[in-house]
Scaffold this motif. Structure first.
Motif, short mmCIF file in Angstrom:
data_model
loop_
_atom_site.label_atom_id
_atom_site.label_comp_id
_atom_site.label_asym_id
_atom_site.label_seq_id
_atom_site.Cartn_x
_atom_site.Cartn_y
_atom_site.Cartn_z
N PHE A 51 -2.01 25.10 6.69
CA PHE A 51 -1.09 26.19 6.38
C PHE A 51 -1.79 27.18 5.45
O PHE A 51 -1.54 27.19 4.24
N PRO A 52 -2.67 28.02 6.00
CA PRO A 52 -3.48 28.91 5.16
C PRO A 52 -2.65 29.81 4.25
O PRO A 52 -1.73 30.49 4.70
N GLY A 53 -2.96 29.75 2.96
CA GLY A 53 -2.37 30.65 1.98
C GLY A 53 -1.00 30.30 1.47
O GLY A 53 -0.55 30.89 0.49
N VAL A 54 -0.31 29.36 2.08
CA VAL A 54 1.08 29.09 1.71
C VAL A 54 1.19 28.53 0.29
O VAL A 54 1.86 29.10 -0.57
N VAL A 55 0.55 27.41 0.03
CA VAL A 55 0.67 26.78 -1.28
C VAL A 55 0.02 27.65 -2.36
O VAL A 55 0.57 27.79 -3.45
N GLY A 56 -1.10 28.26 -2.05
CA GLY A 56 -1.75 29.15 -3.01
C GLY A 56 -0.86 30.30 -3.43
O GLY A 56 -0.79 30.66 -4.61
N ALA A 57 -0.14 30.88 -2.48
CA ALA A 57 0.75 31.99 -2.79
C ALA A 57 1.92 31.52 -3.66
O ALA A 57 2.31 32.20 -4.62
N PRO B 21 0.83 -1.21 0.00
CA PRO B 21 0.00 0.00 0.00
C PRO B 21 0.87 1.27 0.00
O PRO B 21 2.01 1.26 0.46
N LEU B 22 0.30 2.33 -0.53
CA LEU B 22 1.00 3.61 -0.56
C LEU B 22 0.83 4.32 0.78
O LEU B 22 -0.26 4.35 1.34
N ALA B 23 1.90 4.88 1.28
CA ALA B 23 1.85 5.61 2.55
C ALA B 23 1.60 7.09 2.29
O ALA B 23 2.23 7.69 1.41
N HIS B 24 0.66 7.64 3.02
CA HIS B 24 0.35 9.06 2.95
C HIS B 24 0.39 9.63 4.37
O HIS B 24 -0.27 9.08 5.25
N PRO B 25 1.13 10.70 4.59
CA PRO B 25 1.13 11.28 5.94
C PRO B 25 -0.23 11.90 6.25
O PRO B 25 -0.91 12.40 5.35
N SER B 26 -0.60 11.85 7.51
CA SER B 26 -1.83 12.53 7.90
C SER B 26 -1.57 14.03 7.83
O SER B 26 -0.41 14.48 7.85
N ILE B 27 -2.62 14.80 7.76
CA ILE B 27 -2.47 16.25 7.65
C ILE B 27 -1.75 16.83 8.86
O ILE B 27 -1.00 17.80 8.75
N ASP B 28 -1.90 16.20 10.02
CA ASP B 28 -1.23 16.67 11.23
C ASP B 28 0.28 16.40 11.19
O ASP B 28 1.03 17.03 11.92
N GLU B 29 0.72 15.46 10.39
CA GLU B 29 2.13 15.13 10.28
C GLU B 29 2.88 16.04 9.30
O GLU B 29 4.11 16.03 9.28
N LEU B 30 2.17 16.81 8.51
CA LEU B 30 2.82 17.67 7.53
C LEU B 30 3.57 18.79 8.23
O LEU B 30 3.12 19.33 9.23
N THR B 31 4.72 19.11 7.66
CA THR B 31 5.50 20.24 8.18
C THR B 31 5.67 21.27 7.08
O THR B 31 5.68 20.93 5.89
N LEU B 32 5.79 22.50 7.49
CA LEU B 32 6.01 23.56 6.53
C LEU B 32 7.34 23.34 5.79
O LEU B 32 7.41 23.51 4.57
N ALA B 33 8.36 22.92 6.52
CA ALA B 33 9.65 22.66 5.89
C ALA B 33 9.54 21.56 4.84
O ALA B 33 10.14 21.65 3.77
N GLY B 34 8.77 20.51 5.13
CA GLY B 34 8.58 19.43 4.17
C GLY B 34 7.86 19.89 2.91
O GLY B 34 8.24 19.51 1.79
N LEU B 35 6.83 20.71 3.08
CA LEU B 35 6.10 21.24 1.92
C LEU B 35 7.02 22.12 1.08
O LEU B 35 7.06 22.00 -0.15
N LEU B 36 7.75 23.01 1.74
CA LEU B 36 8.62 23.93 1.01
C LEU B 36 9.74 23.17 0.30
O LEU B 36 10.11 23.52 -0.83
N HIS B 37 10.27 22.14 0.94
CA HIS B 37 11.30 21.33 0.29
C HIS B 37 10.74 20.66 -0.98
O HIS B 37 11.37 20.70 -2.03
N ALA B 38 9.56 20.07 -0.87
CA ALA B 38 8.96 19.40 -2.02
C ALA B 38 8.70 20.39 -3.16
O ALA B 38 8.85 20.05 -4.33
N LEU B 39 8.32 21.61 -2.82
CA LEU B 39 8.01 22.61 -3.84
C LEU B 39 9.24 23.38 -4.31
O LEU B 39 9.12 24.22 -5.20
N SER B 40 10.41 23.09 -3.75
CA SER B 40 11.61 23.82 -4.13
C SER B 40 12.16 23.38 -5.49
O SER B 40 12.94 24.10 -6.10
#
Length: 117
Positions: A92-98, A3-22
């Protein structure tokens, strides 16, 4: 198949999101997914992303999935991906949208790659 692993929304970090989008390729994948009206697989994404190989796209989708940006689902031999934008927006309101708004503006300002000089 495992099965594919997906982190829960509570496990997400801003640093992880920014790294993935870098990475520009991953940022463009997220941009394509945000504009799509349905789920996308690596093959349909490849047309939008300058003919990158399926293995390269699979790698980028894995990083996006592990960062929590996309949810992937196996359907037969396909792996369909969709953004978790609503969930991320609540955390993370507005982060990904911005970030996507800036990338859209950059894409409009970039000269077309297929244009003849």
């Amino acid at each position: 198949m495992r099965p594919l692993a997906h982190p829960s929304i509570d496990e997400l970090t801003l640093a992880g999101l920014l790294h993935a989008l870098s990475d520009p390729v991953r940022l463009d994948i997220v941009l394509c997914l945000s504009a799509a009206s349905c789920e996308m697989n690596c093959i349909s994404s490849a047309k939008e992303l300058q003919g990158l190989s399926k293995s390269t796209l699979s790698h980028h989708f894995r990083i996006l999935r592990e960062a929590g940006l996309v949810r992937s689902e196996r359907r037969g031999v396909e792996l369909l991906n969709r953004l978790r934008l609503d969930e991320i927006e609540r955390r993370f309101p507005g982060v990904v949208g911005a970030i996507l708004a800036v990338r859209r503006a950059e894409c409009r300002a970039e000269p077309r790659r297929d244009a003849v000089a």
